[in-house]
Enzyme design. Structure first.
Site, PDB file in Angstrom:
ATOM      1  N   GLU A 130       0.829  -1.209   0.000  1.00  0.00           N
ATOM      2  CA  GLU A 130       0.000   0.000   0.000  1.00  0.00           C
ATOM      3  C   GLU A 130       0.863   1.259   0.000  1.00  0.00           C
ATOM      4  O   GLU A 130       0.586   2.218  -0.713  1.00  0.00           O
ATOM      5  CB  GLU A 130      -0.945   0.014   1.212  1.00  0.00           C
ATOM      6  CG  GLU A 130      -2.174  -0.859   1.047  1.00  0.00           C
ATOM      7  CD  GLU A 130      -2.985  -0.480  -0.186  1.00  0.00           C
ATOM      8  OE1 GLU A 130      -3.132   0.716  -0.482  1.00  0.00           O
ATOM      9  OE2 GLU A 130      -3.452  -1.388  -0.900  1.00  0.00           O
ATOM     10  N   CYS A 141     -15.726   1.736 -22.636  1.00  0.00           N
ATOM     11  CA  CYS A 141     -17.004   1.239 -22.114  1.00  0.00           C
ATOM     12  C   CYS A 141     -17.459  -0.061 -22.775  1.00  0.00           C
ATOM     13  O   CYS A 141     -18.123  -0.877 -22.134  1.00  0.00           O
ATOM     14  CB  CYS A 141     -18.075   2.302 -22.265  1.00  0.00           C
ATOM     15  SG  CYS A 141     -17.683   3.819 -21.374  1.00  0.00           S
ATOM     16  N   ASP A 179      -9.396   5.276  -3.229  1.00  0.00           N
ATOM     17  CA  ASP A 179      -8.233   5.716  -4.013  1.00  0.00           C
ATOM     18  C   ASP A 179      -8.733   6.340  -5.316  1.00  0.00           C
ATOM     19  O   ASP A 179      -9.922   6.328  -5.628  1.00  0.00           O
ATOM     20  CB  ASP A 179      -7.240   4.556  -4.226  1.00  0.00           C
ATOM     21  CG  ASP A 179      -7.398   3.890  -5.573  1.00  0.00           C
ATOM     22  OD1 ASP A 179      -6.379   3.539  -6.158  1.00  0.00           O
ATOM     23  OD2 ASP A 179      -8.534   3.720  -6.049  1.00  0.00           O
ATOM     24  N   CYS A 224     -16.373  -2.980 -20.864  1.00  0.00           N
ATOM     25  CA  CYS A 224     -16.591  -2.865 -19.417  1.00  0.00           C
ATOM     26  C   CYS A 224     -17.630  -3.864 -18.901  1.00  0.00           C
ATOM     27  O   CYS A 224     -18.744  -3.932 -19.426  1.00  0.00           O
ATOM     28  CB  CYS A 224     -17.043  -1.447 -19.097  1.00  0.00           C
ATOM     29  SG  CYS A 224     -17.332  -1.218 -17.335  1.00  0.00           S
ATOM     30  N   CYS A 265     -11.814   1.606 -17.280  1.00  0.00           N
ATOM     31  CA  CYS A 265     -12.458   2.893 -16.993  1.00  0.00           C
ATOM     32  C   CYS A 265     -11.373   3.930 -16.692  1.00  0.00           C
ATOM     33  O   CYS A 265     -11.277   4.474 -15.603  1.00  0.00           O
ATOM     34  CB  CYS A 265     -13.423   2.741 -15.812  1.00  0.00           C
ATOM     35  SG  CYS A 265     -14.495   4.177 -15.611  1.00  0.00           S
ATOM     36  N   TYR A 286      -7.383   6.892   3.744  1.00  0.00           N
ATOM     37  CA  TYR A 286      -7.371   5.940   2.632  1.00  0.00           C
ATOM     38  C   TYR A 286      -6.674   4.642   3.044  1.00  0.00           C
ATOM     39  O   TYR A 286      -7.214   3.542   2.861  1.00  0.00           O
ATOM     40  CB  TYR A 286      -6.694   6.521   1.372  1.00  0.00           C
ATOM     41  CG  TYR A 286      -6.360   5.379   0.447  1.00  0.00           C
ATOM     42  CD1 TYR A 286      -7.379   4.740  -0.261  1.00  0.00           C
ATOM     43  CD2 TYR A 286      -5.071   4.840   0.388  1.00  0.00           C
ATOM     44  CE1 TYR A 286      -7.113   3.619  -1.032  1.00  0.00           C
ATOM     45  CE2 TYR A 286      -4.795   3.719  -0.379  1.00  0.00           C
ATOM     46  CZ  TYR A 286      -5.830   3.118  -1.090  1.00  0.00           C
ATOM     47  OH  TYR A 286      -5.570   1.987  -1.824  1.00  0.00           O
TER      48      TYR A 286
HETATM   49 FE1  SF4 Z   1     -16.413   3.369 -16.800  1.00  0.00          FE
HETATM   50 FE2  SF4 Z   1     -17.568   1.107 -17.483  1.00  0.00          FE
HETATM   51 FE3  SF4 Z   1     -19.053   3.199 -16.888  1.00  0.00          FE
HETATM   52 FE4  SF4 Z   1     -17.664   3.168 -19.147  1.00  0.00          FE
HETATM   53  S1  SF4 Z   1     -19.346   1.815 -18.611  1.00  0.00           S
HETATM   54  S2  SF4 Z   1     -17.803   4.880 -17.673  1.00  0.00           S
HETATM   55  S3  SF4 Z   1     -15.833   2.067 -18.516  1.00  0.00           S
HETATM   56  S4  SF4 Z   1     -17.696   2.110 -15.492  1.00  0.00           S
END
Ligand code: SF4
Length: 279
Positions: free
Chosen positions: A32, A193, A133, A196, A186, A115
């Site tokens: 960490e 996306c 974080d 994702c 992300c 944190y």
């Molecule tokens: Fe982030 Fe996934 Fe949302 Fe796109 S869909 S903004 S990559 S969390």
């Protein structure tokens, strides 16, 4: 639901990292500290070497500070070495060499802020928490608040509400998964996306993909720079680097009086006559 999906994604796609193969709170705490301001790829080999040299809280607490700073070579931000060693002293002196699992006790230890306390609760003790974080803040802000929300605007009550929905048994995997998702999918600049795993839960999807500007995650640095535009942070690193192999004549650091004073104040260096050395 999102936590289950994230946990399953982490199990299948999470990065294999040495601190994820241990449940030793010492090893996890070392990781960490190292990861606070240094990239994962750079940390891995240095983490292994550091643990070989200092395998326990006791070994680290007993080591001279200057040696620990030498062993920190390559990681930068050398104050973390000082803080980690002082933390080891506290863990040995006040807790018999066992890191406490309780957040209040963790926060009383030297070098542990909000944190790190949360991260240790999750990663070392498998408790329910979300470690705030940079990556987690960005991903969760996008998922729950939408594409225009500012990840810097940390709201403790909202964060606690998100935490309260997280099953304790998934806490470890979800936090690790969010770290990996933030680092690989992300991303701050341009989220991917379509790759994702949580896009169907995400309030930013799909709008974020067509936005020209995304909220800035980092506040502008207000750092002192010299006439050539070199920030003090770089000079600090150079001074420590020069001292790793032994003392240096004060005259070698001409023009760096302010930098030397700040390193001295932080307890990283000391003067002996007309020479400077690691404290
Ligand atoms: Fe982030 Fe996934 Fe949302 Fe796109 S869909 S903004 S990559 S969390």
């Amino acid at each position: 639901m999102i936590w289950k999906t994230l946990s399953a994604w982490y199990r299948a796609h999470g990065r294999d990292l040495p601190w994820r193969r241990t449940d030793d709170p010492y090893r996890i705490a070392v990781s960490e500290f190292m990861l606070q301001q240094t990239q994962v790829d750079r940390v891995v080999p240095l983490y292994r070497a550091f643990l070989k040299k200092y395998p326990s809280w006791k070994a680290l607490a007993a080591a001279p500070q200057a040696d620990v700073v030498r062993a920190w070579k390559g990681l930068g931000y050398n104050m973390r070495a000082v803080r980690l060693r002082k933390l080891a002293e506290g863990v040995v002196a006040d807790f018999g060499g066992r890191l406490p699992a309780d957040e209040d006790a963790l926060l009383k230890l030297y070098g542990i802020g909000p944190y790190t306390a949360r991260a240790l609760r999750v990663f070392a003790f498998r408790q329910r928490a979300l470690a705030p974080d940079t990556n987690l803040r960005r991903v969760l802000t996008r998922v729950f608040k939408g594409p225009k929300a500012d990840p810097k605007a940390f709201d403790a009550r909202t964060w606690a509400r998100w935490e309260s929905t997280l099953p304790e048994t998934l806490s470890y995997d979800v936090n690790q998964g969010l770290m990996d998702l933030g680092a690989t999918v992300c991303k701050a600049g341009r989220p991917r996306c379509f790759e994702c795993p949580v896009s169907r839960f995400c309030a930013s999807f799909p709008k974020i993909m067509t936005m020209k500007e995304l909220p800035r995650q980092k506040a502008a640095r207000t750092e002192h720079v010299d006439a050539a535009g070199v920030p003090d942070r770089i000079h600090r690193g150079r001074v420590i680097e020069a001292l790793r192999s032994g003392s240096v004549a004060l005259g070698k650091f001409a023009g760096l009086a302010r930098v030397l004073a700040s390193l001295e104040k932080d307890g990283l260096i000391k003067r002996r006559g007309d020479r400077v050395l690691l404290a």
